[in-house]
Design a protein around this motif. Sequence first.
Motif, PDB file in Angstrom:
ATOM      1  N   LYS A   1     -57.365 -46.680  11.070  1.00  0.00           N
ATOM      2  CA  LYS A   1     -58.344 -46.754  12.150  1.00  0.00           C
ATOM      3  C   LYS A   1     -58.481 -48.209  12.574  1.00  0.00           C
ATOM      4  O   LYS A   1     -58.472 -49.110  11.735  1.00  0.00           O
ATOM      5  N   ILE A   2     -58.592 -48.412  13.881  1.00  0.00           N
ATOM      6  CA  ILE A   2     -58.738 -49.754  14.429  1.00  0.00           C
ATOM      7  C   ILE A   2     -60.027 -49.755  15.247  1.00  0.00           C
ATOM      8  O   ILE A   2     -60.134 -49.049  16.248  1.00  0.00           O
ATOM      9  N   ASN A   3     -60.997 -50.533  14.804  1.00  0.00           N
ATOM     10  CA  ASN A   3     -62.318 -50.525  15.431  1.00  0.00           C
ATOM     11  C   ASN A   3     -62.603 -51.872  16.088  1.00  0.00           C
ATOM     12  O   ASN A   3     -62.560 -52.910  15.417  1.00  0.00           O
ATOM     13  N   PHE A   4     -62.881 -51.841  17.380  1.00  0.00           N
ATOM     14  CA  PHE A   4     -63.250 -53.051  18.106  1.00  0.00           C
ATOM     15  C   PHE A   4     -64.551 -52.815  18.857  1.00  0.00           C
ATOM     16  O   PHE A   4     -64.872 -51.689  19.241  1.00  0.00           O
ATOM     17  N   GLN A   5     -65.256 -53.887  19.110  1.00  0.00           N
ATOM     18  CA  GLN A   5     -66.536 -53.791  19.794  1.00  0.00           C
ATOM     19  C   GLN A   5     -66.594 -54.796  20.936  1.00  0.00           C
ATOM     20  O   GLN A   5     -66.125 -55.932  20.808  1.00  0.00           O
TER      21      GLN A   5
ATOM     22  N   TYR B   1     -59.837 -46.507  17.433  1.00  0.00           N
ATOM     23  CA  TYR B   1     -58.514 -45.921  17.636  1.00  0.00           C
ATOM     24  C   TYR B   1     -57.989 -45.344  16.321  1.00  0.00           C
ATOM     25  O   TYR B   1     -58.198 -45.916  15.249  1.00  0.00           O
ATOM     26  N   THR B   2     -57.323 -44.224  16.423  1.00  0.00           N
ATOM     27  CA  THR B   2     -56.611 -43.638  15.284  1.00  0.00           C
ATOM     28  C   THR B   2     -55.124 -43.841  15.508  1.00  0.00           C
ATOM     29  O   THR B   2     -54.622 -43.606  16.608  1.00  0.00           O
TER      30      THR B   2
ATOM     31  N   GLU C   1     -59.005 -58.016   9.226  1.00  0.00           N
ATOM     32  CA  GLU C   1     -59.052 -57.300   7.957  1.00  0.00           C
ATOM     33  C   GLU C   1     -60.261 -56.373   7.879  1.00  0.00           C
ATOM     34  O   GLU C   1     -60.333 -55.502   7.035  1.00  0.00           O
ATOM     35  N   VAL C   2     -61.224 -56.570   8.755  1.00  0.00           N
ATOM     36  CA  VAL C   2     -62.365 -55.667   8.843  1.00  0.00           C
ATOM     37  C   VAL C   2     -62.123 -54.617   9.914  1.00  0.00           C
ATOM     38  O   VAL C   2     -62.485 -53.453   9.771  1.00  0.00           O
ATOM     39  N   ALA C   3     -61.475 -55.037  11.021  1.00  0.00           N
ATOM     40  CA  ALA C   3     -61.221 -54.113  12.127  1.00  0.00           C
ATOM     41  C   ALA C   3     -60.243 -53.017  11.723  1.00  0.00           C
ATOM     42  O   ALA C   3     -60.342 -51.879  12.183  1.00  0.00           O
TER      43      ALA C   3
ATOM     44  N   HIS D   1     -59.890 -43.489   5.314  1.00  0.00           N
ATOM     45  CA  HIS D   1     -61.137 -43.242   4.601  1.00  0.00           C
ATOM     46  C   HIS D   1     -62.168 -44.351   4.839  1.00  0.00           C
ATOM     47  O   HIS D   1     -63.247 -44.331   4.243  1.00  0.00           O
ATOM     48  N   GLY D   2     -61.831 -45.321   5.694  1.00  0.00           N
ATOM     49  CA  GLY D   2     -62.767 -46.392   6.002  1.00  0.00           C
ATOM     50  C   GLY D   2     -62.687 -47.591   5.092  1.00  0.00           C
ATOM     51  O   GLY D   2     -63.498 -48.515   5.202  1.00  0.00           O
ATOM     52  N   ASN D   3     -61.712 -47.638   4.182  1.00  0.00           N
ATOM     53  CA  ASN D   3     -61.554 -48.781   3.288  1.00  0.00           C
ATOM     54  C   ASN D   3     -60.886 -49.933   4.032  1.00  0.00           C
ATOM     55  O   ASN D   3     -59.832 -49.754   4.643  1.00  0.00           O
ATOM     56  N   THR D   4     -61.486 -51.111   4.000  1.00  0.00           N
ATOM     57  CA  THR D   4     -60.884 -52.260   4.652  1.00  0.00           C
ATOM     58  C   THR D   4     -59.657 -52.709   3.868  1.00  0.00           C
ATOM     59  O   THR D   4     -59.517 -52.419   2.677  1.00  0.00           O
ATOM     60  N   LEU D   5     -58.784 -53.452   4.550  1.00  0.00           N
ATOM     61  CA  LEU D   5     -57.577 -53.907   3.868  1.00  0.00           C
ATOM     62  C   LEU D   5     -57.911 -54.885   2.745  1.00  0.00           C
ATOM     63  O   LEU D   5     -57.169 -54.987   1.775  1.00  0.00           O
ATOM     64  N   ASN D   6     -59.022 -55.601   2.889  1.00  0.00           N
ATOM     65  CA  ASN D   6     -59.447 -56.476   1.796  1.00  0.00           C
ATOM     66  C   ASN D   6     -59.688 -55.684   0.516  1.00  0.00           C
ATOM     67  O   ASN D   6     -59.342 -56.113  -0.575  1.00  0.00           O
TER      68      ASN D   6
END
Length: 427
Positions: A313-317, A326-327, A410-412, A417-422
């Motif tokens: 998932k790619i989340n931008f604001q 985005y998926t 790394e947050v976007a 499952h919503g886990n960040t790459l960090n």
Amino acid sequence: EFNNDFEAFKTNIILKANEILEKLGYQITFSLEHNLADFDDYNKDKMPLLSLKIIDYYGQEGSKIGKPQSFLNEAKWSAIGLSIRLAVLEQRLQNAPLKILALDDLMISLDMSNRDKVLSLIFSEYLSRYQVFILTHDRVFFELVRREIEYKSQSNDWIMYEMFVDDKSGIEQPFIRERKDLLVKARGYLAEKDYPACANTLRQVAEQELKRLVPVIARINKKGIAINEIGSIRNNTGILQKANLYFTNEGLTDFIPFLYGIDKYKDTIFNPQSHYNAYSQVYREELKASINLLTTLHEIKNDIILPVDSLIKINFQTQSGVTYSYTAKLKDDFKQYKYEHSNSIKIVWSKISFEVQGCHCSKCTIPPFSRKYPRKNIQDNYKDLATFTEDYHKNEAKIDQTDVIRDNLEVAFTDQHGNTLNSLKRY
């Protein structure tokens, strides 16, 4: 009594196998249904039936899948079979004094990303409890296992063998030898004073390490062919030039000095010894320096933290508060690099292609993909994040009339499952 015992055995197998299948990354739940015969039926040669039923398939009701054998592809079949195999193994050997796990090309039908998942499962959960034998005809898979052993286990706990056909006696028979790492071979040649063989082996090591560290997509030339030859940084040719560009763009500056070292020894050691030349001199100290250089290069880790085909998932604001989520499906591996000598850890972003599959807008009544922007088709592939953000997200910002907030990538980026790459980093 047999039917009752079998029912209990089967129930345990189903629970464990589905658990293993989930760990392998498949969102499939299955059951095993049986029609066991009674005592009189056995006298009539009536065979009991055991059938596989799909309960859930990636969030969809599985009852409509009447013939799993026709619906599932070979990789999914292999994963289900392997999960059942491992579940049965654990059930049978719970109290056994000697526990052996032998994998004989069971993973041949899986693609490389799924083989990596199976290996990770085996190394994390079975090595401490079983003596493991892995056999394969696949050279690529052999190398994958070798790297897994090197980074996730104690190499001296393993013995690696290669088997060939030997017909020198006129009768074909097995020829078995212990597999030695190329660097080990090079050191052996140096000790035996076989300097040309040492130089040639070191060239192979250099090519092997560069291909390991630089993804195929970063080595593609204008004709769409992956470059494997060393080439030269100065002449902007070969894998050295591609590696230099890749490391520079990714901020992996700690690795660049290695490239110039390889370029130097290529001209003085590697290339001259690839051809017959009675007047070419090989200097022992340069060979030792080459071995030290390539040994350090070999110590760089580049582990997969999200394999190809994973959903992300790619989340931008935007500054107005609208969130675009985005998926997408990865078309390459997300990798993490670590250089022990500088303690540098880096997640690679560019040169990662992915397929955008959908978009959700937090304040939009009309889905973004049905409007004028973005102009690209929903199934388009993107080979780097910059292209995606400029082509997709910039156009969405035009609609919203506000700029995009450039979040920390790394947050976007998260897994499904919503886990960040960090949080997914291995070290």
